[in-house]
Each structure stands twice: as C-alpha cells, then as structure tokens.
Scaffold this motif. Structure first.
Motif, PDB file in Angstrom:
ATOM      1  N   SER A   1      34.318  43.151  37.039  1.00  0.00           N
ATOM      2  CA  SER A   1      34.840  43.013  35.683  1.00  0.00           C
ATOM      3  C   SER A   1      36.065  43.901  35.459  1.00  0.00           C
ATOM      4  O   SER A   1      37.022  43.500  34.791  1.00  0.00           O
ATOM      5  CB  SER A   1      33.752  43.318  34.655  1.00  0.00           C
ATOM      6  N   ALA A   2      36.060  45.104  36.055  1.00  0.00           N
ATOM      7  CA  ALA A   2      37.223  45.997  35.924  1.00  0.00           C
ATOM      8  C   ALA A   2      38.433  45.422  36.656  1.00  0.00           C
ATOM      9  O   ALA A   2      39.561  45.460  36.143  1.00  0.00           O
ATOM     10  CB  ALA A   2      36.878  47.380  36.484  1.00  0.00           C
ATOM     11  N   PHE A   3      38.214  44.873  37.827  1.00  0.00           N
ATOM     12  CA  PHE A   3      39.288  44.281  38.626  1.00  0.00           C
ATOM     13  C   PHE A   3      39.903  43.090  37.893  1.00  0.00           C
ATOM     14  O   PHE A   3      41.125  42.937  37.840  1.00  0.00           O
ATOM     15  CB  PHE A   3      38.731  43.842  39.985  1.00  0.00           C
ATOM     16  N   ARG A   4      39.031  42.272  37.297  1.00  0.00           N
ATOM     17  CA  ARG A   4      39.518  41.102  36.565  1.00  0.00           C
ATOM     18  C   ARG A   4      40.337  41.525  35.344  1.00  0.00           C
ATOM     19  O   ARG A   4      41.380  40.944  35.049  1.00  0.00           O
ATOM     20  CB  ARG A   4      38.345  40.226  36.133  1.00  0.00           C
ATOM     21  N   GLU A   5      39.851  42.566  34.655  1.00  0.00           N
ATOM     22  CA  GLU A   5      40.569  43.047  33.473  1.00  0.00           C
ATOM     23  C   GLU A   5      41.944  43.611  33.842  1.00  0.00           C
ATOM     24  O   GLU A   5      42.934  43.382  33.159  1.00  0.00           O
ATOM     25  CB  GLU A   5      39.753  44.122  32.756  1.00  0.00           C
ATOM     26  N   LEU A   6      41.993  44.338  34.950  1.00  0.00           N
ATOM     27  CA  LEU A   6      43.231  45.006  35.354  1.00  0.00           C
ATOM     28  C   LEU A   6      44.242  44.054  35.978  1.00  0.00           C
ATOM     29  O   LEU A   6      45.446  44.117  35.675  1.00  0.00           O
ATOM     30  CB  LEU A   6      42.894  46.142  36.332  1.00  0.00           C
ATOM     31  N   PHE A   7      43.761  43.164  36.836  1.00  0.00           N
ATOM     32  CA  PHE A   7      44.682  42.325  37.615  1.00  0.00           C
ATOM     33  C   PHE A   7      44.606  40.825  37.296  1.00  0.00           C
ATOM     34  O   PHE A   7      45.421  40.057  37.801  1.00  0.00           O
ATOM     35  CB  PHE A   7      44.412  42.508  39.116  1.00  0.00           C
ATOM     36  N   ASN A   8      43.595  40.434  36.521  1.00  0.00           N
ATOM     37  CA  ASN A   8      43.369  39.012  36.235  1.00  0.00           C
ATOM     38  C   ASN A   8      43.238  38.207  37.535  1.00  0.00           C
ATOM     39  O   ASN A   8      43.789  37.110  37.673  1.00  0.00           O
ATOM     40  CB  ASN A   8      44.484  38.434  35.355  1.00  0.00           C
ATOM     41  N   GLU A   9      42.536  38.804  38.493  1.00  0.00           N
ATOM     42  CA  GLU A   9      42.305  38.161  39.785  1.00  0.00           C
ATOM     43  C   GLU A   9      40.857  38.362  40.204  1.00  0.00           C
ATOM     44  O   GLU A   9      40.175  39.262  39.707  1.00  0.00           O
ATOM     45  CB  GLU A   9      43.221  38.773  40.864  1.00  0.00           C
ATOM     46  N   LYS A  10      40.423  37.534  41.128  1.00  0.00           N
ATOM     47  CA  LYS A  10      39.074  37.654  41.679  1.00  0.00           C
ATOM     48  C   LYS A  10      39.058  38.763  42.727  1.00  0.00           C
ATOM     49  O   LYS A  10      39.956  38.859  43.558  1.00  0.00           O
ATOM     50  CB  LYS A  10      38.652  36.327  42.316  1.00  0.00           C
TER      51      LYS A  10
END
Length: 217
Positions: A28-37
């Motif tokens: 969830s943090a990765f998606r929020e930061l980079f909008n990537e999987k």
C-alpha cells in the motif's frame, strides 16, 4: 535437562507469521508513493532491516533516491492499517515456562519498535523486554542487537555461550553466531540445511517443538 541461562527471540518467523502484515504495508505504501505494483518479496531479504528492504523495492523501478521516503511511509502504513500477525505455535508455553523458572528472555528484531509493540499488545504476549531496529546502530546481521538484549537482561560476556537464540533467517542466525551465543534454527523460512550451514546448533519447525525438547523427561 538443564535449561540454558537465557533465551533470546527474533520476532518475525519465530514468534509470529507476519509476512502478510509487512507485505500489505509495503504494497500500500509503494502504491501510494509510486502508483505502481510492488515486486514480489525476495526470500533472501527475510530478516533484513526495513531500510535495506525499502532500498530493494525502490531499486527494482530505479527509484533508489526515494528509499527513505518509502521506509517512513511503510512504517506509517503499518501503524494506520495495522494487520495483526498470526501467532506461531509454542510461544505462550515457552514464555510461561521461562517466567516460572525465572530465566531471563526477550526479543531483538529488525522490525520496527512500533510493529513489535502493536503485535505484542494485540496478541497479549508476555515479552517485557523488546528491541527493534531503531535501537541499534548496526542491525542484524551485526551482533549488536543480541549483545544489547543480553546485557540489558543482566548477562555478561562469559554467559553468552549458554544463551539460546531462536532465529528463522540466515541474517539473524549470523548475528547470533557473531554474538558468541547459540543459534537455534526455526524452519519457517529456510530449510534445515540452509540454517545449519549458517550456524544453527539445533533445528525445530516451531517454538512448540523446541519447548517439548527442553521439557522432555
């Protein structure tokens, strides 16, 4: 059989199965930061410090410069979207035995202090002495975590050879061995062969089998 002078425990993979708790926060943090999987979690990173894990995930997409940003955001997500980890077998039996026998014990983990405290609170565990990654200058595989915990519990260096450390990762097993203590492998993450090669003295599937081994007549 005579019990060792002290018992030190890693947390993730020894006390709890926390993979889903951590990976969901990374995701969830990765998606929020980079909008990537996010990339799949590599087994070889089990037990490593969260900053090194953050660096890996950022490196996969060439964003190493945002490693610290991901690290802090993941820590925030693990607080605000806390997912209680699953308790592994034998933990309550073990802590009850050690309390009854008045044998010092505690946790030294590369997980963050907040995650450890939240997990212990929600699972109602009896671990009064707990150290997380923020407490060390050099996290595992350096021996500092276990030396700090042992000294806090009142042990001196001469005692180290009679202290058991339960570890499921190669990173933690190396730390235990470097500290001059006895690494005991828990095979939730790595095979018996892998843990033995890293330095594990004995091997058990979970703490329950270790408890049964120690209390066998």
């Amino acid at each position: 059989m005579a019990l060792p002078k002290g018992f030190l425990f890693d947390f993730d993979g020894v006390v709890v199965d926390s993979f889903d708790s951590h990976y969901s926060a990374w995701t969830s943090a990765f998606r929020e930061l980079f909008n990537e999987k996010i990339a799949p979690f590599p087994k070889s990173y089990a037990g490593k410090s969260p900053m090194i894990i953050a660096e890996y995930f950022c490196g996969v997409i060439g964003k190493e410069a945002q490693t610290k940003e991901l690290f802090f955001l993941k820590d925030e997500h693990i607080k605000t979207r806390f997912k209680v980890p699953k308790l592994l077998p034998g933990v309550r039996e073990f802590t009850s035995l050690l309390s009854k026998e008045n044998i010092p014990y505690g946790i030294a983990s590369n997980a963050t202090k907040q995650f450890l405290k939240n997990s212990i609170y929600h699972l109602n565990l009896n671990f009064p002495t707990v150290f997380g990654v923020e407490d060390y200058i050099k996290p595992k595989p350096a021996p500092e975590a276990y030396i700090l915990l042992a000294e806090t519990l009142g042990f001196i260096e001469d005692d180290f050879k009679d202290i058991w450390i339960f570890e499921d990762s190669l990173t933690g097993t190396k730390a235990a061995k470097s500290a001059g203590m006895i690494p005991i492998g828990i095979t939730t993450q790595y095979s018996e062969e892998e843990l033995k090669k890293a330095g594990s003295f004995l091997l058990f599937p979970t703490l329950l089998e270790a408890y049964q081994h120690l209390t066998a007549k």
